[in-house]
Design a protein around this motif. Structure first.
Motif, short mmCIF file in Angstrom:
data_model
loop_
_atom_site.label_atom_id
_atom_site.label_comp_id
_atom_site.label_asym_id
_atom_site.label_seq_id
_atom_site.Cartn_x
_atom_site.Cartn_y
_atom_site.Cartn_z
N VAL A 395 -44.46 22.65 -29.50
CA VAL A 395 -44.50 22.85 -28.06
C VAL A 395 -43.16 22.38 -27.50
CG1 VAL A 395 -45.79 22.45 -25.93
CG2 VAL A 395 -46.93 22.22 -28.12
N PRO A 396 -42.40 23.28 -26.87
CA PRO A 396 -41.14 22.84 -26.26
C PRO A 396 -41.43 21.80 -25.18
CG PRO A 396 -41.27 25.23 -26.36
CD PRO A 396 -42.61 24.71 -26.75
N HIS A 397 -40.59 20.79 -25.10
CA HIS A 397 -40.83 19.73 -24.11
C HIS A 397 -40.97 20.28 -22.71
CE1 HIS A 397 -38.73 16.96 -27.15
NE2 HIS A 397 -40.01 16.75 -27.18
N ALA A 398 -40.18 21.32 -22.42
CA ALA A 398 -40.17 21.86 -21.06
C ALA A 398 -41.44 22.65 -20.75
CB ALA A 398 -38.96 22.75 -20.86
N ARG A 399 -42.30 22.87 -21.75
CA ARG A 399 -43.49 23.69 -21.53
C ARG A 399 -44.78 22.87 -21.52
NH1 ARG A 399 -40.32 26.38 -19.88
NH2 ARG A 399 -39.02 27.87 -20.96
N ILE A 400 -44.65 21.58 -21.66
CA ILE A 400 -45.87 20.76 -21.72
C ILE A 400 -46.48 20.67 -20.34
CG2 ILE A 400 -46.75 18.47 -22.18
CD1 ILE A 400 -44.49 18.20 -24.27
N GLN A 401 -47.73 21.08 -20.24
CA GLN A 401 -48.41 21.03 -18.94
C GLN A 401 -48.94 19.63 -18.68
OE1 GLN A 401 -48.89 23.40 -16.57
NE2 GLN A 401 -47.58 24.81 -17.67
N SER A 402 -49.60 19.09 -19.66
CA SER A 402 -50.10 17.73 -19.49
C SER A 402 -50.40 17.15 -20.86
CB SER A 402 -51.35 17.71 -18.61
OG SER A 402 -52.45 18.22 -19.31
N LEU A 403 -50.69 15.88 -20.88
CA LEU A 403 -51.01 15.20 -22.14
C LEU A 403 -52.33 14.50 -21.97
CD1 LEU A 403 -47.51 13.64 -22.58
CD2 LEU A 403 -48.54 15.15 -24.24
N SER A 404 -53.11 14.43 -23.04
CA SER A 404 -54.32 13.65 -22.90
C SER A 404 -54.67 12.98 -24.21
CB SER A 404 -55.48 14.53 -22.41
OG SER A 404 -55.92 15.38 -23.42
N LEU A 405 -55.37 11.88 -24.09
CA LEU A 405 -55.88 11.16 -25.25
C LEU A 405 -57.39 11.15 -25.16
CD1 LEU A 405 -53.62 7.96 -25.32
CD2 LEU A 405 -53.21 10.14 -26.40
N ARG A 406 -58.05 11.32 -26.29
CA ARG A 406 -59.50 11.22 -26.31
C ARG A 406 -59.89 10.29 -27.45
NH1 ARG A 406 -60.29 16.98 -24.90
NH2 ARG A 406 -59.23 16.97 -22.91
N GLN A 407 -61.04 9.70 -27.28
CA GLN A 407 -61.52 8.80 -28.31
C GLN A 407 -63.03 8.84 -28.34
OE1 GLN A 407 -61.15 4.54 -27.61
NE2 GLN A 407 -60.17 4.35 -29.59
N GLY A 408 -63.56 9.31 -29.44
CA GLY A 408 -65.01 9.30 -29.63
C GLY A 408 -65.43 7.92 -30.09
N TRP A 409 -66.74 7.67 -30.22
CA TRP A 409 -67.13 6.29 -30.54
C TRP A 409 -66.84 5.92 -31.98
CZ3 TRP A 409 -70.98 5.01 -34.02
CH2 TRP A 409 -71.82 6.04 -34.42
#
Lengths: 488, 172
Positions: A395-409
């Protein structure tokens, strides 16, 4: 012009012809119970008479032809004032316009019949779903080509400006440079080498062996009817794949890549470089012995979810060797060096440039935990995963819409988290699963910092001033001025 | 960048899944009330049905009542924890939304990527003076939603986001 009428009418007619059969089935069911007084419904009797039915059909077809002719006669389009406009319909008027800077791709579609008549349809795709597609059907091939070139040239002027001002001059239209073609034979083999067909083949082989054994024989035979729809479904899927990607050719069009493909319906799409949001290089397990790879991309807009006319091209290489793939990738993602791709698809653990490979992830992913990781190259973030089906995503840096982290239990118990790098939607969904929490947080921090600088570098989105090409205004045979668009 | 005074001057690398030392802002506790009322609306008729059955048909229906009460208590506990886990922070260039305890999630959306911001509130939420604020980018999966903001706060947030989004707008 007459050809255009014929082509349009014939193509529409064929569609309607098919649906008219459906219609016929509805009004004339075979076993209608007679009415209470013993007579059948007179309408149904009339329709049931073969000659009358034929006359009806001819009239119906004629009516459709007339309607189509009128609708064709009233269709006009023009390019000007920074937008493409299309007016359609005599009774129900429709006026659709697409601003040139919103044009995502311009596609040339040539169904079999239109191809025979030397016609082509120009499909202008813009962001905002299949509803925002503008379809000009049909034009002479040469004119369609010229229009596509022109639209692309106008739309391409809105490329994001690079840091180097010398690069910011409008791109001249570069002649097409063929890059590669996929032989149909290879595509055929690759299409057959697919999880579903292999599973089916194994099932059939198993069934045949079973049929040999006397006690299970009848059972295996009884399974055939149940298997048939599945087999047909799989076969259809494969045939469709073959039809879509047959005659695949990729060319460098300067500001974009031009993809030409289709076994029967030959389509040519140009994807502007700056609309590519994410790339994926993938090798399914069954392609490994032959060393084949596939490249798919996310293109801004409706994200490959649309179908039919609004179909968006997302496959940049249906099947090819790693060398082929690297050639294409070098073209569409010049910021990522070939060596980085190489390590992304083949590397496993123990590489200082690649972070991830968390031993604790072994419990959640015993096979490919060593492959899961991410790396940062000059202009893009690379993610890799999969040991059986190898996969690398950029993913080109200029195209990143957003970032997210998830964590299941479970992840929470093991101190892991999953990071998503979200580009505009499409077939590629970049994710690194099961990173150590601290590592995932580092990814979030580093990649968002990179994205921040990349966003600053890219010029804000400005409305361009596309020149009004007088030569292109109102290309139908109506004289200029016959069609005055409302100006807002 | 548009309005540096209202932005938390924090470094983005302090963002962690469990919070860290950023000034995370919680959502209104009224959200928990709204969710509990919704839960009550769903559970009450069922409780009545099992109660009526217990009185007129068979005592065994009381088991159902008991199960419903237990489920209700558990969901109420979860709602409380969920609502207290939702928090957000506005950084220089991103808004970060954190949710969940058992299943944690954290979304970081740059202002420059915002397409539009939705504010919604149903009749029940309105009665409690809260609204939900939904953030949309070009990707449907990348947006974030912030339920349970006080209405004035939601409006102010939308205005701030729109202003910063305009100032930091990046092409697709």
């Amino acid at each position: 012009m007459l050809l255009a009428v014929l082509g349009y009418a014939a193509s529409q007619l064929f569609d309607n012809f098919l649906s008219s059969f459906g219609f016929g089935d509805v009004v004339a069911p075979v076993d209608v119970p007679p009415d209470a007084d013993g007579r059948g419904d007179p309408f149904q009797q009339a329709v049931a008479h073969p000659l009358l039915a034929l006359v009806g059909l001819v009239l119906f077809v004629g009516l459709i032809a007339l309607v189509n002719w009128v609708s064709w006669r009233f269709s006009r389009f023009r390019v000007g004032g920074g937008q493409v406009e299309l007016r359609q319909g005599a009774l129900f008027r429709q006026h659709r316009q697409v601003r040139l800077e919103r044009v995502q791709a311009v596609e040339l579609s040539r169904p079999l019949l239109a191809r025979a008549l030397g016609l082509a349809r120009v499909v202008v795709q813009s962001a905002g779903g299949s509803d925002s597609t503008l379809s000009l059907s049909f034009l002479d091939l040469s004119r369609a080509e010229a229009l596509r070139e022109h639209l692309l040239e106008l739309a391409g002027r809105n490329d994001e400006v690079t840091t180097d001002p010398a690069d910011a001059v409008p791109h001249p239209v570069v002649p097409l440079r063929p890059v590669l073609a996929v032989p149909n034979g290879r595509l055929f083999v690759a299409t057959i080498l697919h999880g579903s067909t292999i599973a089916l083949g194994a099932l059939i082989a198993f069934g045949l062996i079973g049929a040999g054994v006397r006690s299970v024989g009848p059972l295996a035979l009884a399974g055939i009817p149940a298997l048939l729809p599945v087999a047909i479904g799989i076969a259809w899927g494969r045939v469709k794949e073959l039809l879509t990607h047959g005659n695949f050719q990729l060319a460098d069009a300067g500001t974009g890549v031009r993809v030409e493909e289709g076994l029967t319906d030959l389509r040519a799409t140009t994807i502007p470089m700056h609309r590519i949001q994410a790339l994926e290089l993938v090798q399914p397990l069954w392609w490994r012995p032959v060393g084949w790879w596939r490249i798919r991309v996310n293109v801004a807009g409706s994200g490959g979810l649309g179908e039919g006319e609004g179909h968006r091209e997302t496959t940049l290489l249906p099947v090819g060797t790693l060398d082929d793939a690297l050639v294409v990738l070098a073209l569409v993602a010049p910021g990522v060096p070939a060596a980085a791709w190489d390590r992304a698809v083949l590397g496993e653990g123990g590489d200082p440039a690649w972070r991830g490979q968390t031993p604790a992830a072994r419990w959640l992913d015993p096979i490919s935990w060593r492959r899961k990781g991410w790396s940062d190259v000059s202009t893009a973030v690379l993610l890799r995963s999969g040991r059986l089906t190898r996969r690398a995503v950029a993913v080109p840096h200029a195209r990143i819409q957003s970032l997210s982290l998830r964590q299941g239990w479970l992840e929470s118990r093991l101190g892991l988290a999953t990071a998503h790098v979200v580009p505009a939607p499409g077939p590629v969904s970049p994710v690194v699963q099961h990173l150590e929490v601290a590592e995932a947080e580092r990814l979030l921090a580093e990649v968002s910092a990179r994205a921040r600088t990349a966003r600053r570098r890219s010029e804000p989105f400005r409305v361009p001033l596309a020149p009004d090409p007088s030569g292109l205004v109102d290309w139908t045979r109506h004289p200029p001025g016959a069609f005055e668009p409302e100006r807002p | 960048m548009a309005d540096p005074t209202s932005v938390t001057p924090a470094r983005a690398d302090a963002v962690t899944l469990r919070g860290g030392d950023l000034p995370w802002r919680p959502v209104s506790p009224a959200l928990a009330r709204v969710r509990l009322i919704t839960l009550g609306i769903v559970l009450l008729p069922l409780l009545v049905v099992t109660g009526v059955l217990a009185v007129f048909v068979t005592k065994w229906a009381l088991l159902g009542t008991l199960a419903l009460v237990l489920v209700g208590a558990w969901v109420a506990w979860v709602v409380g924890r969920q609502v207290s886990a939702i928090s957000w922070v506005e950084l220089d260039e991103e808004i970060v939304i954190r949710k969940g305890r058992l299943f944690r999630s954290l979304v970081s959306v740059p202002y420059g990527r915002l397409q539009y911001v939705d504010i919604q509130s149903g009749p029940l939420a309105r009665a409690h003076g809260i609204a939900s604020c939904e953030i949309h980018t070009a990707s449907p999966e990348s947006g974030g939603s912030l339920p349970g903001l006080p209405v004035a706060e939601a409006e102010a947030l939308r205005t701030r986001l729109a202003a910063r989004g305009e100032a930091q707008r990046a092409g697709l």
